[in-house]
Design an enzyme around this catalytic site. Structure first.
Site, short mmCIF file in Angstrom:
data_model
loop_
_atom_site.label_atom_id
_atom_site.label_comp_id
_atom_site.label_asym_id
_atom_site.label_seq_id
_atom_site.Cartn_x
_atom_site.Cartn_y
_atom_site.Cartn_z
N ILE A 8 -0.43 25.22 39.84
CA ILE A 8 0.56 24.90 40.87
C ILE A 8 -0.09 25.08 42.24
O ILE A 8 -0.36 26.22 42.65
CB ILE A 8 1.81 25.78 40.71
CG1 ILE A 8 2.41 25.60 39.31
CG2 ILE A 8 2.84 25.46 41.80
CD1 ILE A 8 3.57 26.52 38.99
N HIS A 28 8.08 23.02 39.32
CA HIS A 28 6.92 22.52 38.57
C HIS A 28 7.18 22.61 37.06
O HIS A 28 7.69 23.62 36.57
CB HIS A 28 5.68 23.33 38.94
CG HIS A 28 4.41 22.67 38.55
ND1 HIS A 28 3.95 22.67 37.26
CD2 HIS A 28 3.51 21.98 39.29
CE1 HIS A 28 2.81 22.02 37.21
NE2 HIS A 28 2.51 21.59 38.43
N MET A 32 0.97 27.79 44.90
CA MET A 32 0.82 29.21 44.55
C MET A 32 -0.58 29.66 44.95
O MET A 32 -1.57 29.25 44.36
CB MET A 32 1.06 29.37 43.05
CG MET A 32 1.21 30.77 42.58
SD MET A 32 1.63 30.72 40.79
CE MET A 32 1.66 32.44 40.41
N TYR A 82 6.88 25.58 43.30
CA TYR A 82 6.56 26.40 42.13
C TYR A 82 7.73 26.41 41.14
O TYR A 82 7.54 26.20 39.95
CB TYR A 82 6.22 27.80 42.64
CG TYR A 82 6.38 28.94 41.66
CD1 TYR A 82 5.35 29.27 40.78
CD2 TYR A 82 7.53 29.73 41.65
CE1 TYR A 82 5.47 30.34 39.91
CE2 TYR A 82 7.65 30.80 40.79
CZ TYR A 82 6.63 31.10 39.92
OH TYR A 82 6.77 32.16 39.06
N VAL A 111 -1.38 29.98 38.75
CA VAL A 111 -2.03 29.92 40.06
C VAL A 111 -3.08 28.80 40.12
O VAL A 111 -3.36 28.26 41.18
CB VAL A 111 -2.63 31.30 40.47
CG1 VAL A 111 -3.89 31.61 39.72
CG2 VAL A 111 -2.84 31.39 41.97
#
Length: 114
Positions: free
Chosen positions: A39, A83, A42, A80, A36
């Site tokens: 990214i 990534h 997120m 996400y 969190v």
């Protein structure tokens, strides 16, 4: 029912392998929570452990943990997924789980008048 605006959630249920120690499970959760901060798409991360035994509900089918992340859009979930840090985490999680169940949805807010 009104739909929530600009939020998409990704929910993952995890059934860890029998040989996954509590320390290995905790490490997987810690690594997931770190995403969190790495990214941008997120927004939030929550997790919990199945506690259905407290209400005599035994429908978990061996899934012991739930992970929930929120995003502004489906494109955010794709960001996400793509990534590189997610790819590293995904390999860690897959190495420790027997089975995963993923569900993506847009929350609906229910306002009940009493």
């Amino acid at each position: 029912m009104a739909e929530a605006k600009k939020e998409v959630r990704l929910v993952i249920l995890a059934k860890f392998k029998e040989d996954a120690t509590p320390e290995k499970i905790e490490e997987a959760i810690t690594e997931y929570a770190k995403l969190v901060d790495v990214i941008p798409a997120m927004n939030k991360f929550h997790w919990g452990k199945d506690e259905s035994f407290r209400v005599n509900l035994h429908l978990h089918e061996g899934y012991t943990h739930i992970f929930e992340s929120s995003f502004d859009s489906y494109d955010g979930i794709q960001e996400y997924e793509d990534h590189p840090e997610h790819a590293v985490f995904e390999q860690l999680l897959l190495s420790r789980t027997e089975k995963l169940l993923a569900f993506t949805y847009e929350p609906t807010i229910v306002n009940l008048q009493k």
